[in-house]
Enzyme design. Structure first.
Site, mmCIF file in Angstrom:
data_model
loop_
_atom_site.group_PDB
_atom_site.id
_atom_site.type_symbol
_atom_site.label_atom_id
_atom_site.label_comp_id
_atom_site.label_asym_id
_atom_site.label_seq_id
_atom_site.Cartn_x
_atom_site.Cartn_y
_atom_site.Cartn_z
ATOM 1 N N GLU A 1 -11.620 4.835 -5.154
ATOM 2 C CA GLU A 1 -12.017 3.533 -4.486
ATOM 3 C C GLU A 1 -12.380 3.310 -6.035
ATOM 4 O O GLU A 1 -13.468 3.509 -6.529
ATOM 5 C CB GLU A 1 -13.183 4.092 -3.696
ATOM 6 N N ASP B 1 -3.747 8.621 -1.076
ATOM 7 C CA ASP B 1 -5.475 8.562 -1.331
ATOM 8 C C ASP B 1 -5.818 8.211 -3.185
ATOM 9 O O ASP B 1 -5.437 9.042 -2.868
ATOM 10 C CB ASP B 1 -6.427 8.429 -0.306
ATOM 11 N N ARG C 1 0.889 -1.027 0.220
ATOM 12 C CA ARG C 1 -0.059 0.328 0.457
ATOM 13 C C ARG C 1 0.802 1.739 -0.158
ATOM 14 O O ARG C 1 1.871 1.066 0.930
ATOM 15 C CB ARG C 1 -0.958 -0.383 0.938
ATOM 16 N N ARG D 1 -0.950 -5.786 4.780
ATOM 17 C CA ARG D 1 -0.368 -4.780 3.475
ATOM 18 C C ARG D 1 0.590 -4.635 3.561
ATOM 19 O O ARG D 1 0.786 -4.308 5.434
ATOM 20 C CB ARG D 1 -1.445 -4.258 3.310
#
Length: 251
Positions: A118, A115, A110, A158
Site C-alpha cells: 500500500e 495485492d 484494478r 474500478r
C-alpha cells in the site's frame, strides 16, 4: 391454398420494395450491434454494459499508473487498424512524467487476484516496498497497449480485470508477472477476490517468489507484513482511535 393468394399477390406487387427494405433493416441492425459491442469507445467503468462482464475484453493504452496494482486505461476499440494513434481525431493521450498521465475519459483498472504493498493515501503511511512495486508496474505497463478481461466493477468504480500485455515475443499475464517478481501477494480477502481460472497458478507463483526471496520477500525475516495484513491493521487502528474519540479519516 386460396387463402394464400392475396399474400402472393401482395408479394408480387411489392417485392421490389420489400427486398431492399429487409436488406437495409438487416444491415442497420448489424451495424448497430457491431458498434455497440465492438466499436463503441468506453470512457469509464460506469459505461461498461453488464453483458461485458466475464465474457468480453477491452483493449487500450495505459496512460497512468497510480498505485502498485492499478492503472488507467484509454479504450481504443479496434486499435491501430481503426486509426487510433495516427488518424486525425483518434489521438491517444500520452502518459505524463512520473506515471501521472491522462485520467480523463479512462477506465480505472484494478488488477485481479493480486495485492501490492500500500502506498501513502487516506492519511495512512506508505507500506515498506510500496514505492518499488509502483515503480515496477509503471516501467512494465505505462504507455503500453494492453487487453483487460473484465470481471466486475468494485465499490470504487474500478474495473476488476485480468490484464495481458505483449513483452518481448510473449503475451504475459500482468498479475502473474507481479507475483513472480515478488511485487505483490495473492489477494487475501475472503470476499471479492477474482482469479478467473488462475488461482492455483497465482499461488504457485507467489510460493516460488517467496522461496527465492524476490522483491518484497527479501523482507520475509524482518517482521514481514503482507498488504492484506497491513490494511487490516490500519483499519483496526483507525477503529480504535475512533472509539477513543479521535477523528478518523473515512475511506
Amino acid at each position: 391454398m386460396a387463402a394464400l393468394d392475396p399474400l402472393r399477390t401482395l408479394w408480387d406487387d411489392n417485392k421490389a420494395l420489400i427486398l431492399p427494405t429487409l436488406t437495409l433493416t438487416t444491415a442497420a441492425l448489424g451495424a448497430a450491434y457491431l458498434y455497440r459491442n465492438h466499436l463503441r469507445r468506453i470512457p469509464d467503468a460506469a459505461s461498461i454494459y453488464p453483458s461485458f462482464f466475464r465474457r468480453r475484453s477491452i483493449y487500450g493504452r495505459v496512460t497512468s499508473v497510480g498505485d502498485g496494482d492499478g492503472f488507467r486505461l484509454y479504450h481504443t476499440p479496434g486499435g491501430r487498424c481503426l486509426g487510433w494513434g495516427w488518424l486525425p481525431g483518434r489521438e491517444v493521450p500520452v502518459a505524463g512524467p512520473g506515471g501521472r498521465g491522462a485520467v480523463r475519459d479512462t477506465l480505472h483498472v484494478r488488477i485481479a487476484g493480486v495485492d501490492a504493498p500500500e502506498g501513502a493515501h487516506f492519511g495512512r503511511a506508505a507500506q515498506p516496498y510500496a514505492d518499488k512495486a509502483l515503480a515496477w508496474l509503471r516501467e512494465y505497463l505505462l504507455g503500453r497497449n494492453v487487453r483487460v478481461y473484465v470481471y466486475r466493477r468494485d465499490q470504487y468504480e474500478r474495473v476488476v480485470a485480468s490484464v495481458k500485455v505483449w513483452r518481448g515475443f510473449r503475451r504475459r499475464d500482468v498479475g502473474l508477472e507481479m507475483l513472480e517478481a515478488g511485487m505483490a501477494t495473492v489477494y487475501e480477502a475472503k470476499t471479492g477476490a477474482e482469479f478467473g481460472k488462475l488461482e492455483e497458478v497465482y499461488r504457485l507463483a507467489e510460493w516460488r517468489a517467496r522461496k527465492a526471496r524476490r522483491g518484497m520477500w527479501k523482507q520475509a525475516k524482518i517482521n514481514f507484513v503482507s498488504p492484506g495484513q497491513y490494511k487490516r491493521a490500519q483499519k483496526e487502528a483507525e477503529t480504535m482511535k475512533g472509539a477513543a474519540g479521535t477523528p478518523v479519516v473515512k475511506v
